[in-house]
Enzyme design. Structure first.
Site, mmCIF file in Angstrom:
data_model
loop_
_atom_site.group_PDB
_atom_site.id
_atom_site.type_symbol
_atom_site.label_atom_id
_atom_site.label_comp_id
_atom_site.label_asym_id
_atom_site.label_seq_id
_atom_site.Cartn_x
_atom_site.Cartn_y
_atom_site.Cartn_z
ATOM 1 N N LYS A 94 -38.894 -58.245 9.940
ATOM 2 C CA LYS A 94 -40.050 -59.137 10.076
ATOM 3 C C LYS A 94 -39.917 -60.315 9.103
ATOM 4 C CE LYS A 94 -42.865 -56.419 6.906
ATOM 5 N NZ LYS A 94 -44.224 -56.133 6.483
ATOM 6 N N TYR B 110 -41.628 -83.634 -15.755
ATOM 7 C CA TYR B 110 -43.077 -83.864 -15.779
ATOM 8 C C TYR B 110 -43.741 -83.217 -16.986
ATOM 9 C CZ TYR B 110 -42.831 -85.434 -10.916
ATOM 10 O OH TYR B 110 -42.557 -86.122 -9.770
HETATM 11 C C1 LIG Z 1 -45.093 -50.638 7.852
HETATM 12 C C2 LIG Z 1 -43.901 -51.034 7.050
HETATM 13 N N1 LIG Z 1 -42.811 -50.246 7.066
HETATM 14 C C3 LIG Z 1 -41.690 -50.565 6.380
HETATM 15 C C4 LIG Z 1 -41.631 -51.721 5.623
HETATM 16 C C5 LIG Z 1 -40.380 -52.033 4.850
HETATM 17 O O1 LIG Z 1 -40.631 -51.947 3.465
HETATM 18 P P1 LIG Z 1 -39.467 -52.219 2.404
HETATM 19 O O2 LIG Z 1 -39.106 -53.648 2.562
HETATM 20 O O3 LIG Z 1 -40.146 -51.952 1.103
HETATM 21 O O4 LIG Z 1 -38.355 -51.307 2.705
HETATM 22 C C6 LIG Z 1 -42.744 -52.561 5.567
HETATM 23 C C7 LIG Z 1 -42.707 -53.780 4.740
HETATM 24 O O5 LIG Z 1 -43.630 -54.293 4.240
HETATM 25 C C8 LIG Z 1 -43.917 -52.217 6.304
HETATM 26 O O6 LIG Z 1 -44.995 -52.992 6.303
#
Ligand SMILES: Cc1ncc(COP(=O)(O)O)c(C=O)c1O
Length: 360
Positions: free
Chosen positions: A34, A251
């Site tokens: 994602k 700055y």
């Molecule tokens: C529902 C869910 N599963 C798995 C993950 C993966 O987590 P990580 O990046 O800590 O492995 C996430 C990431 O936020 C998540 O929201």
């Protein structure tokens, strides 16, 4: 062309995936890609993982999912962690064979109203109190009763997996165990990267959901697995300048040269995702040495104190990466009171993205 570059090492990604597969033992892996694969590029990352044997990919929403579907074969499941937000999303699920998670009856209704046929994951809350069905039994029954919708699995998420000894982990695992006993499903999933490494022996689950570890960030402080950082953020020295003792840099004149010295002006700034909080406290690797960031980080530039080192115009400057004498993303994030997740997902879209290691 501006030299500000994010270099993505696909061989490091392959290495991390293989390592996580070993740690997952008999369980499968749902690669969490994602947010544009945590800033690394949704499509190139997912294609490499598919080639390595991964068949489940988790994105945020239907928009990301439909984009990914154009590049992955039909046997790859594309799971939407946030499910569907509206009818248009539900339509995309049908059109692109996406697998939404469901946390509310409203989400299920949106899908059925759009005549969605396919798989869904039921997401349940076991103690994180973010997303997750509260009425898990009711929603489970509604899914089971629906003729065109099939349950792919039940998932939940741990709030404290990166602190394995935290008591909430045991509570959540217990609660998930009791859900497992009550609610039949083909697959159960509870663990992110940290959970996979530190807690997955405690309960039998069939699919792990690593994200950050795929990108080479060690998910638990002090527990090094041998992951390799996939992303390197770099740019080049544009100018080397003499600064006299007492003169200030950048700055607000927040840094004043303690003696006559040289500084390097580097083409990378906060609009590229270099946190402004690194002003007067960050470091960057140049020619095998770590040089301090002096003065405020600007939108397009930052400055380094050179002292006695040999630095010339055009030299490569690494702000984080896998190499020796390069800051690590975790360390950079910690200096800014944040986590590598935020640093990586906040990288600027204007960075040149270069992929090394054979592309799929
Ligand atoms: C529902 C869910 N599963 C798995 C993950 C993966 O987590 P990580 O990046 O800590 O492995 C996430 C990431 O936020 C998540 O929201």
């Amino acid at each position: 062309m501006r030299p500000a570059t994010l270099t993505i090492n696909l061989n490091h990604l392959r290495h991390n995936y293989a390592l996580l597969e070993t740690k997952a033992k008999d369980a499968q892996i749902m690669a969490v890609v994602k947010a544009n694969a945590y800033g690394h590029g949704l499509v190139p990352v997912s294609k490499v993982l598919y080639q390595q044997g991964c068949r489940s990919f988790a994105v945020t929403d239907a928009e990301e999912g439909s984009q990914l579907r154009l590049h992955l074969p039909k046997d790859a499941a594309i799971i939407l962690f946030s499910g569907v937000f509206d009818a248009a999303d539900a339509k995309l699920c049908s059109e692109f064979q996406l697998t939404p998670t469901i946390t509310t009856q409203d989400q299920l209704n949106l899908l059925t109203e759009q005549l969605f046929t396919g798989f869904v994951w039921l997401k349940v809350d076991t103690g994180m109190h973010r997303l997750g069905a509260l009425e898990a039994q009711t929603l489970h029954a509604a899914i089971q009763a629906h003729p065109r919708i099939e349950l792919a699995g039940i998932m939940s998420h741990l709030a404290c997996a990166d602190t394995p000894e935290h008591p909430l982990n045991a509570q959540q695992i217990k609660s998930f165990q009791s859900l497992k006993e009550q609610l039949p499903a083909p697959l159960y999933s509870l663990f992110n990267s940290a959970g996979l490494i530190a807690l997955s022996e405690q309960i039998d689950t069939q699919i792990m959901r690593p994200g950050i570890a795929l990108y080479g960030i060690e998910p638990i402080a002090g527990q090094t697995l041998g992951l390799k950082a996939v992303a390197q953020l770099s740019s080049q020295v544009m100018q080397v300048r003499d600064i006299q003792q007492g003169e200030s840099v950048s700055y607000a004149a927040s840094w004043v040269a303690p003696h006559n010295m040289r500084i390097a002006v580097v083409a990378l700034g906060y609009a590229d995702g270099l946190p402004r909080l690194l002003s007067n406290q960050g470091e960057a690797g140049v020619n095998g040495h770590l040089l301090p960031i002096v003065g405020r980080v600007c939108m397009d530039y930052c400055m380094l104190a050179i002292e006695e080192h040999q630095v010339s115009i055009g030299d490569k400057v690494v702000f984080f990466g896998a190499g020796d004498n390069q800051p690590k993303a975790n360390q950079v994030a910690a200096k800014c009171q944040t986590i590598a997740y935020e640093l990586l997902t906040g990288l600027g879209s204007r960075l040149q993205r270069q992929y090394i290691g054979e592309k799929s």
